[in-house]
Design a protein around this motif. Sequence first.
Motif, PDB file in Angstrom:
ATOM      1  N   ALA A 290       0.818  -1.214   0.000  1.00  0.00           N
ATOM      2  CA  ALA A 290       0.000   0.000   0.000  1.00  0.00           C
ATOM      3  C   ALA A 290       0.851   1.263   0.000  1.00  0.00           C
ATOM      4  CB  ALA A 290      -0.927   0.007   1.207  1.00  0.00           C
ATOM      5  N   LYS A 291       2.108   1.144   0.417  1.00  0.00           N
ATOM      6  CA  LYS A 291       2.999   2.303   0.454  1.00  0.00           C
ATOM      7  C   LYS A 291       3.855   2.453  -0.797  1.00  0.00           C
ATOM      8  CE  LYS A 291       3.771   3.062   5.400  1.00  0.00           C
ATOM      9  NZ  LYS A 291       4.818   3.215   6.445  1.00  0.00           N
ATOM     10  N   VAL A 292       3.894   1.431  -1.645  1.00  0.00           N
ATOM     11  CA  VAL A 292       4.800   1.453  -2.796  1.00  0.00           C
ATOM     12  C   VAL A 292       4.287   2.422  -3.852  1.00  0.00           C
ATOM     13  CG1 VAL A 292       5.819   0.089  -4.661  1.00  0.00           C
ATOM     14  CG2 VAL A 292       5.595  -0.897  -2.367  1.00  0.00           C
ATOM     15  N   ARG A 293       5.154   3.323  -4.294  1.00  0.00           N
ATOM     16  CA  ARG A 293       4.787   4.308  -5.308  1.00  0.00           C
ATOM     17  C   ARG A 293       5.931   4.467  -6.298  1.00  0.00           C
ATOM     18  NH1 ARG A 293       1.331   7.933  -3.094  1.00  0.00           N
ATOM     19  NH2 ARG A 293       0.617   8.322  -5.226  1.00  0.00           N
ATOM     20  N   ASP A 294       5.591   4.557  -7.556  1.00  0.00           N
ATOM     21  CA  ASP A 294       6.599   4.939  -8.541  1.00  0.00           C
ATOM     22  C   ASP A 294       6.995   6.383  -8.281  1.00  0.00           C
ATOM     23  OD1 ASP A 294       7.977   4.254 -11.217  1.00  0.00           O
ATOM     24  OD2 ASP A 294       7.031   6.191 -11.607  1.00  0.00           O
ATOM     25  N   VAL A 295       8.245   6.718  -8.571  1.00  0.00           N
ATOM     26  CA  VAL A 295       8.723   8.064  -8.305  1.00  0.00           C
ATOM     27  C   VAL A 295       7.884   9.110  -9.031  1.00  0.00           C
ATOM     28  CG1 VAL A 295      10.458   7.961 -10.170  1.00  0.00           C
ATOM     29  CG2 VAL A 295      10.765   9.553  -8.249  1.00  0.00           C
ATOM     30  N   SER A 296       7.365   8.774 -10.208  1.00  0.00           N
ATOM     31  CA  SER A 296       6.541   9.737 -10.945  1.00  0.00           C
ATOM     32  C   SER A 296       5.216   9.997 -10.246  1.00  0.00           C
ATOM     33  CB  SER A 296       6.298   9.248 -12.377  1.00  0.00           C
ATOM     34  OG  SER A 296       5.493   8.082 -12.389  1.00  0.00           O
ATOM     35  N   GLU A 297       4.686   8.985  -9.540  1.00  0.00           N
ATOM     36  CA  GLU A 297       3.445   9.176  -8.786  1.00  0.00           C
ATOM     37  C   GLU A 297       3.651  10.186  -7.663  1.00  0.00           C
ATOM     38  OE1 GLU A 297       0.749   5.453  -8.309  1.00  0.00           O
ATOM     39  OE2 GLU A 297       2.804   4.716  -8.133  1.00  0.00           O
ATOM     40  N   VAL A 298       4.757  10.042  -6.939  1.00  0.00           N
ATOM     41  CA  VAL A 298       5.035  10.953  -5.833  1.00  0.00           C
ATOM     42  C   VAL A 298       5.258  12.376  -6.354  1.00  0.00           C
ATOM     43  CG1 VAL A 298       6.670  11.487  -3.979  1.00  0.00           C
ATOM     44  CG2 VAL A 298       5.990   9.119  -4.398  1.00  0.00           C
ATOM     45  N   LEU A 299       6.062  12.516  -7.395  1.00  0.00           N
ATOM     46  CA  LEU A 299       6.365  13.844  -7.922  1.00  0.00           C
ATOM     47  C   LEU A 299       5.134  14.516  -8.523  1.00  0.00           C
ATOM     48  CD1 LEU A 299       9.815  13.075  -9.593  1.00  0.00           C
ATOM     49  CD2 LEU A 299       9.410  14.402  -7.503  1.00  0.00           C
ATOM     50  N   ALA A 300       4.251  13.726  -9.132  1.00  0.00           N
ATOM     51  CA  ALA A 300       3.045  14.296  -9.735  1.00  0.00           C
ATOM     52  C   ALA A 300       2.092  14.848  -8.675  1.00  0.00           C
ATOM     53  CB  ALA A 300       2.335  13.243 -10.582  1.00  0.00           C
ATOM     54  N   GLU A 301       2.155  14.284  -7.459  1.00  0.00           N
ATOM     55  CA  GLU A 301       1.275  14.744  -6.386  1.00  0.00           C
ATOM     56  C   GLU A 301       1.811  15.988  -5.683  1.00  0.00           C
ATOM     57  OE1 GLU A 301       0.681  11.521  -3.719  1.00  0.00           O
ATOM     58  OE2 GLU A 301      -0.572  10.373  -5.103  1.00  0.00           O
ATOM     59  N   LEU A 302       3.115  16.213  -5.781  1.00  0.00           N
ATOM     60  CA  LEU A 302       3.722  17.361  -5.109  1.00  0.00           C
ATOM     61  C   LEU A 302       3.715  18.586  -6.025  1.00  0.00           C
ATOM     62  CD1 LEU A 302       6.831  15.585  -3.516  1.00  0.00           C
ATOM     63  CD2 LEU A 302       4.817  16.444  -2.291  1.00  0.00           C
TER      64      LEU A 302
ATOM     65  N   GLN B 212       1.182  10.354 -15.160  1.00  0.00           N
ATOM     66  CA  GLN B 212       2.057  10.967 -14.153  1.00  0.00           C
ATOM     67  C   GLN B 212       3.454  11.286 -14.685  1.00  0.00           C
ATOM     68  OE1 GLN B 212       0.067   8.345 -13.738  1.00  0.00           O
ATOM     69  NE2 GLN B 212      -0.633   8.095 -11.625  1.00  0.00           N
ATOM     70  N   PRO B 213       4.144  10.344 -15.358  1.00  0.00           N
ATOM     71  CA  PRO B 213       5.469  10.714 -15.881  1.00  0.00           C
ATOM     72  C   PRO B 213       5.401  11.861 -16.881  1.00  0.00           C
ATOM     73  CG  PRO B 213       5.151   8.323 -15.949  1.00  0.00           C
ATOM     74  CD  PRO B 213       3.826   8.933 -15.639  1.00  0.00           C
ATOM     75  N   ARG B 214       4.373  11.861 -17.695  1.00  0.00           N
ATOM     76  CA  ARG B 214       4.227  12.915 -18.695  1.00  0.00           C
ATOM     77  C   ARG B 214       3.962  14.266 -18.031  1.00  0.00           C
ATOM     78  NH1 ARG B 214       2.501   8.173 -21.133  1.00  0.00           N
ATOM     79  NH2 ARG B 214       3.011   7.942 -23.361  1.00  0.00           N
ATOM     80  N   SER B 215       3.088  14.284 -17.020  1.00  0.00           N
ATOM     81  CA  SER B 215       2.784  15.555 -16.348  1.00  0.00           C
ATOM     82  C   SER B 215       4.013  16.100 -15.634  1.00  0.00           C
ATOM     83  CB  SER B 215       1.627  15.363 -15.365  1.00  0.00           C
ATOM     84  OG  SER B 215       1.999  14.530 -14.282  1.00  0.00           O
ATOM     85  N   VAL B 216       4.828  15.206 -15.069  1.00  0.00           N
ATOM     86  CA  VAL B 216       6.061  15.648 -14.407  1.00  0.00           C
ATOM     87  C   VAL B 216       7.037  16.241 -15.428  1.00  0.00           C
ATOM     88  CG1 VAL B 216       8.114  14.839 -13.193  1.00  0.00           C
ATOM     89  CG2 VAL B 216       5.859  14.049 -12.462  1.00  0.00           C
ATOM     90  N   LEU B 217       7.174  15.589 -16.571  1.00  0.00           N
ATOM     91  CA  LEU B 217       8.087  16.094 -17.603  1.00  0.00           C
ATOM     92  C   LEU B 217       7.599  17.420 -18.183  1.00  0.00           C
ATOM     93  CD1 LEU B 217       8.938  12.752 -19.444  1.00  0.00           C
ATOM     94  CD2 LEU B 217      10.497  14.141 -18.070  1.00  0.00           C
TER      95      LEU B 217
END
Length: 430
Positions: A289-301, A331-336
């Motif tokens: 439940a805690k595992v997140r791809d780095v793009s998921e975390v960055l997209a939320e911040l 998420q990766p696209r929105s971060v980029l």
Amino acid sequence: MTESSFDATHPPSRELLNECVHCGFCLPTCPTYQLWGEEMDSPRGRIYLMDLAERGEIELEGAFTEHIDACLGCMACVTSCPSGVQYDRLLEATRPQIERNVPRPRSDRWFRNGIFALFPYRRRLRAAAVAGALYQKTGLAKLAERVLPPRLRAAQSLMPEVRLSSAFASLPRRVRPDGPVRRRVALLSGCVQDVFFHEVNTATQRVLAAEGCEVLTPRDQGCCGALGLHAGRETHARERAKQTIATFEKLPVDDIVVNVAGCGSSMKEYGHLLADDPEWTERAQAFSAKVRDVSEVLAELEPQAERHPVDATVAYHDACHLGHAQGIREQPRSVLRTIPGLRLVDLPEAELCCGSAGIYNMVQPEPAEELGKRKADNVRSVNPDLLVTANPGCLLQMRRYLDDVPMMHPVQLLDASIRGTTPGRTPAPR
């Protein structure tokens, strides 16, 4: 009633097998069906074979194993299926049946055992990195390429240019942001990732810290079991999953961050993998439940670090275990897109696997090569300045057929923008 050809340990579920209505929506997205047009090398064809084996009408040895082995496990069919057929669950149940019950030829067995004796172990990988550096510098690689059998030739061609300084480098155990802590996370450094793509891990730590995250990276972590899980080595996967859970569950963090698509996909499935182990079931579910791809975390911040412009056309390749298995595409696209000046483009036939697929490009080199060349042609068709993808296997596979386009992990490109440096490139295989 005819006895099933599967043994009693987690066979493919009759309920899941019955969900497939054989509509054919999966066919255009299946790499092996696109290559060969063979029904038994399509998802619905393989489900039909599983159905026959479950009824005891065919044995596992022979054609059944050949067609299952030929599957990349890319899960594009899961994305495209309108009926929600869980082919991923069926494949994960079938491959261990083959590994337990079908004797492989000696050369095949030794080759596969060799892979799993090396890749999950960082110390062994570092020793191999030293040997690989010498091998590349002496010119033996070019000489051996002419005489090696296909599998060994494929394994050699995927070898990155070895940088011993990176292979033996250690990540700091704790990285703190300059300002207030917005989130506390732990980072999976991985095995292959940390030895051959160490710079991706350092970029991940820097970017997360720049965005206000405190990053913990435990030294005693090891392989997460993803390679074993995808190859049907269930015991290997379960043991590595337990070790990973025991390492990370004691850390006081909000998220467990992963920058490798295949690892993240497997770690999110620990609850299913250990569902029948009373001691580990709840621990596995809490961990996943805690595992997140780095793009998921960055997209939320909300971005807080300044981005410097990157004037480049960048092609984004959806790694299968990120896009299909985890459903992470936007998420990766929105971060980029937070990088000024960057022009992001998608690829034709984006749903088709590049041919990496864990150990697939080593054990099935011929179809992997066809898919690699096809992906390379699709990349060139959009004329990018740079290619980014979130899986080391994809980077190595595509570099083999695409040495004229620089490529990197998305977090490296974001790191370059934040630091105001020129984007680099991944090491190219010899």
